[in-house]
Scaffold this motif. Structure first.
Motif, PDB file in Angstrom:
ATOM      1  N   VAL A 157      47.947  40.841  41.965  1.00  0.00           N
ATOM      2  CA  VAL A 157      47.913  39.395  42.187  1.00  0.00           C
ATOM      3  C   VAL A 157      48.934  39.002  43.243  1.00  0.00           C
ATOM      4  N   LYS A 158      48.627  37.925  43.946  1.00  0.00           N
ATOM      5  CA  LYS A 158      49.531  37.415  44.974  1.00  0.00           C
ATOM      6  C   LYS A 158      50.775  36.842  44.324  1.00  0.00           C
ATOM      7  N   GLY A 159      51.903  37.042  45.011  1.00  0.00           N
ATOM      8  CA  GLY A 159      53.154  36.468  44.555  1.00  0.00           C
ATOM      9  C   GLY A 159      53.195  34.981  44.841  1.00  0.00           C
ATOM     10  N   GLU A 160      54.205  34.343  44.317  1.00  0.00           N
ATOM     11  CA  GLU A 160      54.332  32.897  44.492  1.00  0.00           C
ATOM     12  C   GLU A 160      54.545  32.519  45.956  1.00  0.00           C
ATOM     13  N   ARG A 161      55.408  33.265  46.645  1.00  0.00           N
ATOM     14  CA  ARG A 161      55.699  32.953  48.043  1.00  0.00           C
ATOM     15  C   ARG A 161      55.134  33.988  49.003  1.00  0.00           C
ATOM     16  N   GLY A 169      51.453  44.245  40.688  1.00  0.00           N
ATOM     17  CA  GLY A 169      50.417  44.796  39.823  1.00  0.00           C
ATOM     18  C   GLY A 169      50.740  44.417  38.389  1.00  0.00           C
ATOM     19  N   VAL A 170      49.809  43.772  37.714  1.00  0.00           N
ATOM     20  CA  VAL A 170      50.013  43.336  36.334  1.00  0.00           C
ATOM     21  C   VAL A 170      48.996  44.048  35.456  1.00  0.00           C
ATOM     22  N   TRP A 192      46.978  35.920  33.106  1.00  0.00           N
ATOM     23  CA  TRP A 192      48.202  35.858  33.908  1.00  0.00           C
ATOM     24  C   TRP A 192      48.032  34.631  34.770  1.00  0.00           C
ATOM     25  N   THR A 193      48.906  33.642  34.604  1.00  0.00           N
ATOM     26  CA  THR A 193      48.725  32.358  35.272  1.00  0.00           C
ATOM     27  C   THR A 193      49.969  31.955  36.043  1.00  0.00           C
ATOM     28  N   ALA A 199      44.581  36.355  36.797  1.00  0.00           N
ATOM     29  CA  ALA A 199      43.894  37.535  36.251  1.00  0.00           C
ATOM     30  C   ALA A 199      43.580  37.267  34.795  1.00  0.00           C
ATOM     31  N   THR A 200      42.492  37.866  34.309  1.00  0.00           N
ATOM     32  CA  THR A 200      42.069  37.680  32.916  1.00  0.00           C
ATOM     33  C   THR A 200      41.682  39.040  32.321  1.00  0.00           C
ATOM     34  N   TRP A 201      42.132  39.277  31.084  1.00  0.00           N
ATOM     35  CA  TRP A 201      41.757  40.469  30.316  1.00  0.00           C
ATOM     36  C   TRP A 201      41.100  40.001  29.040  1.00  0.00           C
TER      37      TRP A 201
END
Length: 147
Positions: free
Chosen positions: A4-8, A13-14, A136-137, A144-146
């Motif tokens: 996932v992209k970082g905030e900035r 990887g999550v 992951w929000t 991302a969703t699991w």
């Protein structure tokens, strides 16, 4: 693993490794444990993997856990220093050993490809089923969703 992209900038990887059901007895050592009498803890074990362009300062992303449409409550458990009354050991450190969060410092100093393990506690009210979805929000965006 979801990248996932970082905030900035950068990415992380999550991975949700496991969602584990605990028992109410796990919460008995918490201060004001009676507040959690009708709650069931669920432990989200996860891994954060630093990518080549890893993001070190994304403090606004977090997990959310759902049973169908009902969101479980995240429980933040802080380490405490309790007085002992013994002058040779005036304080004792109490930690919630059942589930330890990932260390921000360890992640920041990790090299590309290294992972940091962590765990987050979520509480289900009486009558709430086991988690069916982990997200992951960041703010109101699902990254991302699991299931």
């Amino acid at each position: 693993m979801a990248t996932v992209k970082g905030e900035r900038a950068g990415t992380v990887g999550v991975t949700v490794v496991q969602v584990e059901k605990g028992s109410n007895a796990d919460l008995s050592g918490l201060k004001d444990a009676s507040e959690y009498a009708d709650k069931t803890p669920y432990y989200v074990h996860f891994k954060l993997t630093k990518t080549a362009e890893g993001n070190d300062d994304d403090t606004s992303s977090h997990f959310e856990v759902y049973d169908g449409g009902k969101q479980l409550t995240e429980l933040m458990v802080l380490t405490t220093l309790d007085p002992t009354g013994d002058p040779s050991k005036p304080l004792v450190t109490r930690r919630f050993e059942r589930c330890k969060d990932a260390s921000d410092t360890t992640y920041k100093t990790a090299t590309a490809g290294q992972s940091v393990d962590g765990c987050t506690v979520f509480l289900a009210d009486k009558g709430t089923g086991a988690p069916s979805t982990v997200k992951w929000t960041r703010r109101s965006d699902t990254l991302a969703t699991w299931k």
